[in-house]
Design a protein around this motif. Structure first.
Motif, PDB file in Angstrom:
ATOM      1  N   SER A  24      65.580 -23.052  74.369  1.00 56.96           N
ATOM      2  CA  SER A  24      64.139 -22.769  74.432  1.00 56.96           C
ATOM      3  C   SER A  24      63.854 -21.408  75.059  1.00 56.96           C
ATOM      4  O   SER A  24      62.968 -20.674  74.608  1.00 56.96           O
ATOM      5  CB  SER A  24      63.408 -23.871  75.186  1.00 56.96           C
ATOM      6  N   PHE A  25      64.630 -21.036  76.085  1.00 55.80           N
ATOM      7  CA  PHE A  25      64.433 -19.737  76.731  1.00 55.80           C
ATOM      8  C   PHE A  25      64.826 -18.608  75.772  1.00 55.80           C
ATOM      9  O   PHE A  25      64.084 -17.630  75.616  1.00 55.80           O
ATOM     10  CB  PHE A  25      65.255 -19.669  78.023  1.00 55.80           C
ATOM     11  N   LEU A  29      62.417 -15.684  74.136  1.00 53.67           N
ATOM     12  CA  LEU A  29      62.707 -14.252  74.250  1.00 53.67           C
ATOM     13  C   LEU A  29      62.824 -13.595  72.885  1.00 53.67           C
ATOM     14  O   LEU A  29      62.311 -12.483  72.674  1.00 53.67           O
ATOM     15  CB  LEU A  29      63.990 -14.040  75.052  1.00 53.67           C
ATOM     16  N   ILE A  30      63.477 -14.262  71.941  1.00 51.34           N
ATOM     17  CA  ILE A  30      63.610 -13.712  70.595  1.00 51.34           C
ATOM     18  C   ILE A  30      62.242 -13.612  69.921  1.00 51.34           C
ATOM     19  O   ILE A  30      61.915 -12.608  69.281  1.00 51.34           O
ATOM     20  CB  ILE A  30      64.586 -14.560  69.751  1.00 51.34           C
ATOM     21  N   GLY A  31      61.414 -14.646  70.119  1.00 50.37           N
ATOM     22  CA  GLY A  31      60.068 -14.603  69.556  1.00 50.37           C
ATOM     23  C   GLY A  31      59.247 -13.459  70.118  1.00 50.37           C
ATOM     24  O   GLY A  31      58.542 -12.758  69.382  1.00 50.37           O
ATOM     25  N   ILE A  32      59.361 -13.240  71.419  1.00 48.36           N
ATOM     26  CA  ILE A  32      58.627 -12.131  72.044  1.00 48.36           C
ATOM     27  C   ILE A  32      59.158 -10.795  71.530  1.00 48.36           C
ATOM     28  O   ILE A  32      58.394  -9.860  71.276  1.00 48.36           O
ATOM     29  CB  ILE A  32      58.720 -12.228  73.586  1.00 48.36           C
ATOM     30  N   ALA A  33      60.474 -10.686  71.358  1.00 45.62           N
ATOM     31  CA  ALA A  33      61.077  -9.427  70.908  1.00 45.62           C
ATOM     32  C   ALA A  33      60.625  -9.054  69.494  1.00 45.62           C
ATOM     33  O   ALA A  33      60.459  -7.867  69.187  1.00 45.62           O
ATOM     34  CB  ALA A  33      62.595  -9.537  70.965  1.00 45.62           C
ATOM     35  N   TYR A  34      60.414 -10.035  68.633  1.00 43.51           N
ATOM     36  CA  TYR A  34      60.068  -9.748  67.246  1.00 43.51           C
ATOM     37  C   TYR A  34      58.565  -9.795  66.962  1.00 43.51           C
ATOM     38  O   TYR A  34      58.158  -9.623  65.810  1.00 43.51           O
ATOM     39  CB  TYR A  34      60.810 -10.701  66.300  1.00 43.51           C
ATOM     40  N   LEU A  35      57.748 -10.009  67.969  1.00 44.09           N
ATOM     41  CA  LEU A  35      56.304  -9.974  67.740  1.00 44.09           C
ATOM     42  C   LEU A  35      55.861  -8.546  67.399  1.00 44.09           C
ATOM     43  O   LEU A  35      56.354  -7.583  67.989  1.00 44.09           O
ATOM     44  CB  LEU A  35      55.554 -10.430  68.998  1.00 44.09           C
ATOM     45  N   PRO A  36      54.926  -8.401  66.475  1.00 48.69           N
ATOM     46  CA  PRO A  36      54.448  -7.056  66.140  1.00 48.69           C
ATOM     47  C   PRO A  36      53.356  -6.605  67.122  1.00 48.69           C
ATOM     48  O   PRO A  36      52.174  -6.507  66.786  1.00 48.69           O
ATOM     49  CB  PRO A  36      53.901  -7.221  64.721  1.00 48.69           C
ATOM     50  N   ILE A  37      53.765  -6.320  68.363  1.00 53.25           N
ATOM     51  CA  ILE A  37      52.809  -5.911  69.400  1.00 53.25           C
ATOM     52  C   ILE A  37      53.359  -4.688  70.134  1.00 53.25           C
ATOM     53  O   ILE A  37      54.514  -4.302  69.975  1.00 53.25           O
ATOM     54  CB  ILE A  37      52.534  -7.053  70.399  1.00 53.25           C
ATOM     55  N   ASP A  38      52.504  -4.096  70.966  1.00 52.75           N
ATOM     56  CA  ASP A  38      52.891  -2.924  71.755  1.00 52.75           C
ATOM     57  C   ASP A  38      53.903  -3.315  72.830  1.00 52.75           C
ATOM     58  O   ASP A  38      53.948  -4.483  73.263  1.00 52.75           O
ATOM     59  CB  ASP A  38      51.657  -2.323  72.436  1.00 52.75           C
ATOM     60  N   PRO A  39      54.696  -2.348  73.297  1.00 52.82           N
ATOM     61  CA  PRO A  39      55.696  -2.644  74.322  1.00 52.82           C
ATOM     62  C   PRO A  39      55.098  -3.192  75.623  1.00 52.82           C
ATOM     63  O   PRO A  39      55.683  -4.061  76.262  1.00 52.82           O
ATOM     64  CB  PRO A  39      56.376  -1.294  74.573  1.00 52.82           C
ATOM     65  N   TRP A  40      53.922  -2.718  76.029  1.00 52.25           N
ATOM     66  CA  TRP A  40      53.338  -3.215  77.274  1.00 52.25           C
ATOM     67  C   TRP A  40      52.916  -4.676  77.128  1.00 52.25           C
ATOM     68  O   TRP A  40      53.003  -5.459  78.083  1.00 52.25           O
ATOM     69  CB  TRP A  40      52.173  -2.340  77.742  1.00 52.25           C
ATOM     70  N   GLN A  41      52.470  -5.068  75.933  1.00 52.24           N
ATOM     71  CA  GLN A  41      52.127  -6.468  75.697  1.00 52.24           C
ATOM     72  C   GLN A  41      53.385  -7.330  75.687  1.00 52.24           C
ATOM     73  O   GLN A  41      53.395  -8.443  76.223  1.00 52.24           O
ATOM     74  CB  GLN A  41      51.382  -6.617  74.367  1.00 52.24           C
ATOM     75  N   ARG A  42      54.465  -6.817  75.092  1.00 48.22           N
ATOM     76  CA  ARG A  42      55.737  -7.521  75.079  1.00 48.22           C
ATOM     77  C   ARG A  42      56.253  -7.699  76.508  1.00 48.22           C
ATOM     78  O   ARG A  42      56.747  -8.762  76.888  1.00 48.22           O
ATOM     79  CB  ARG A  42      56.734  -6.744  74.223  1.00 48.22           C
ATOM     80  N   CYS A  46      57.021 -11.178  78.528  1.00 47.09           N
ATOM     81  CA  CYS A  46      58.316 -11.441  79.178  1.00 47.09           C
ATOM     82  C   CYS A  46      58.130 -11.770  80.661  1.00 47.09           C
ATOM     83  O   CYS A  46      58.759 -12.696  81.183  1.00 47.09           O
ATOM     84  CB  CYS A  46      59.241 -10.237  79.016  1.00 47.09           C
ATOM     85  N   MET A  47      57.275 -11.009  81.325  1.00 46.35           N
ATOM     86  CA  MET A  47      57.006 -11.267  82.742  1.00 46.35           C
ATOM     87  C   MET A  47      56.377 -12.660  82.917  1.00 46.35           C
ATOM     88  O   MET A  47      56.746 -13.414  83.825  1.00 46.35           O
ATOM     89  CB  MET A  47      56.062 -10.203  83.298  1.00 46.35           C
ATOM     90  N   THR A  48      55.472 -13.020  82.038  1.00 45.56           N
ATOM     91  CA  THR A  48      54.845 -14.336  82.099  1.00 45.56           C
ATOM     92  C   THR A  48      55.869 -15.446  81.870  1.00 45.56           C
ATOM     93  O   THR A  48      55.871 -16.459  82.573  1.00 45.56           O
ATOM     94  CB  THR A  48      53.721 -14.426  81.044  1.00 45.56           C
ATOM     95  N   LEU A  49      56.762 -15.247  80.912  1.00 47.11           N
ATOM     96  CA  LEU A  49      57.803 -16.235  80.638  1.00 47.11           C
ATOM     97  C   LEU A  49      58.729 -16.403  81.842  1.00 47.11           C
ATOM     98  O   LEU A  49      59.055 -17.527  82.234  1.00 47.11           O
ATOM     99  CB  LEU A  49      58.614 -15.836  79.403  1.00 47.11           C
ATOM    100  N   LEU A  50      59.132 -15.310  82.455  1.00 49.43           N
ATOM    101  CA  LEU A  50      60.006 -15.396  83.630  1.00 49.43           C
ATOM    102  C   LEU A  50      59.299 -16.085  84.800  1.00 49.43           C
ATOM    103  O   LEU A  50      59.889 -16.885  85.521  1.00 49.43           O
ATOM    104  CB  LEU A  50      60.493 -14.004  84.033  1.00 49.43           C
TER     105      LEU A  50
END
Length: 95
Positions: A24-25, A29-42, A46-50
């Motif tokens: 699940s983790f 992370l893979i889902g966040i990495a492949y989202l079509p969003i800006d790096p600051w949003q990514r 990631c910070m929220t997930l951690l």
């Protein structure tokens, strides 16, 4: 009165929980990495997930500690009661 054994988790359950967490983790992370969003949003995601993962571990520890504390207290109370019952002599004259 027979003492009840302390329930223990099996190795298979521990491994299953670890694998489920890792999948699940990693999936998140893979889902966040492949989202079509800006790096600051990514980075925010990631910070929220951690933060979610660390707060989940903390909550699990607090719940476990609370359960263990109540279990130990119950055991101490039962031991005191058994000691009182064992020491009580109903045929002893009151002085």
């Amino acid at each position: 009165m027979t003492p009840t054994p302390t329930p223990r988790t099996t190795t298979a359950f521990f491994v299953q929980a670890g694998i489920a967490f890792a999948i699940s983790f990693a999936g998140s992370l893979i889902g966040i990495a492949y989202l079509p969003i800006d790096p600051w949003q990514r980075g925010f995601l990631c910070m929220t997930l951690l933060f979610l993962v660390t707060s989940t571990f903390t909550l699990a520890k607090v719940v476990r500690d609370h359960q263990e504390a109540s279990t130990v207290r119950v055991r101490v109370d039962e031991a005191r009661l058994e000691k009182l019952i064992a020491e009580h002599d109903p045929f002893k004259a009151v002085a």
